[in-house]
Design a protein around this motif. Structure first.
Motif, short mmCIF file in Angstrom:
data_model
loop_
_atom_site.label_atom_id
_atom_site.label_comp_id
_atom_site.label_asym_id
_atom_site.label_seq_id
_atom_site.Cartn_x
_atom_site.Cartn_y
_atom_site.Cartn_z
N ASP A 178 23.72 5.34 151.94
CA ASP A 178 23.05 5.21 153.23
C ASP A 178 22.20 6.44 153.55
O ASP A 178 21.06 6.32 154.01
CB ASP A 178 24.06 4.97 154.36
N ARG A 205 29.23 4.65 149.65
CA ARG A 205 28.40 3.92 150.63
C ARG A 205 27.67 4.89 151.55
O ARG A 205 26.49 4.74 151.85
CB ARG A 205 29.25 2.97 151.47
N GLN A 206 28.40 5.89 152.05
CA GLN A 206 27.78 6.87 152.94
C GLN A 206 26.67 7.64 152.21
O GLN A 206 25.61 7.88 152.79
CB GLN A 206 28.83 7.86 153.46
N ILE A 214 29.73 -0.68 143.46
CA ILE A 214 30.79 0.30 143.74
C ILE A 214 31.95 0.10 142.77
O ILE A 214 32.49 1.07 142.24
CB ILE A 214 31.28 0.18 145.20
N ALA A 260 23.82 -2.41 148.23
CA ALA A 260 24.81 -3.09 149.08
C ALA A 260 25.76 -3.97 148.29
O ALA A 260 26.80 -4.39 148.80
CB ALA A 260 24.09 -3.93 150.13
N GLN A 310 28.73 -5.02 146.37
CA GLN A 310 30.06 -4.44 146.17
C GLN A 310 30.38 -4.24 144.69
O GLN A 310 31.08 -3.31 144.32
CB GLN A 310 31.14 -5.31 146.82
#
Length: 194
Positions: A63, A59-60, A120, A115, A117
């Motif tokens: 971003d 996620r980081q 991931i 975004a 989920q």
């Protein structure tokens, strides 16, 4: 615009893959294994991903990468449009204006994609056979131990910034080369048959 987005996604993919830390750990990786990962390997990789805090790390990284997306798209659009000898200056100006209008939508769409989920989850699941091809269970356990050390945690903490900077490097180095190849292909494709 599709060519711009395709070029961006190529650079994005390269930067993301380059940012996954454990893949670069062993430059003398064993030859690729083709068998399905053993239960022990599945457990070992999942533990390693937990030690890496893979979902949060990913996620980081996403971003950080999203912050550079508009500039990358603008640069790709500028190079593709201004480098197109078949466009008049007026058409180039319109194309650049159109690209400016499309970029926020493309960024918004990409943000929604990243975004999700399930993305991931799918990436995590795909890491198991990937690591299994190049590492033994023992090596995965050693990587897990490393990621639990202060240096391993530091590496993981700096990974998003390293990823962002590698994205900028990819943009600076890769996109002009990719665009040159695309222009060459387009010129060849538009040439009349001999």
């Amino acid at each position: 615009m599709r060519k711009i987005v395709a070029t961006f996604f190529a650079a994005f993919s390269l930067a993301f893959l380059a940012s996954l830390p454990a893949l670069a750990q062993n430059t003398q990786a064993a030859p690729a294994r083709q068998a399905a990962p053993s239960p022990a390997m599945k457990v070992a990789v999942r533990r390693m991903l937990e030690a890496m805090q893979f979902p949060a790390l990913t996620r980081q990284i996403f971003d950080q990468m999203l912050q550079s997306v508009p500039a990358m798209m603008r640069q790709a659009a500028l190079q593709n449009i201004t480098g197109n000898a078949e466009l008049t200056e007026e058409r180039k100006a319109r194309a650049l204006a159109n690209a400016e209008e499309e970029i926020p939508l493309a960024v918004s769409t990409l943000t929604q994609v990243l975004a999700d989920q399930s993305l991931i989850d799918e990436l995590s699941a795909e890491m198991v056979p990937l690591y299994a091809r190049y590492y033994t269970v023992q090596e995965i356990e050693q990587l897990t131990a490393f990621y639990q050390t202060p240096l391993g945690r530091k590496m993981l903490a700096t990974m998003p910034q390293l990823s962002a900077e590698s994205m900028a490097i990819s943009q600076r180095v890769l996109i002009p080369r990719v665009n040159a190849v695309l222009e060459q292909v387009l010129r060849a494709a538009t040439q009349p048959p001999q």
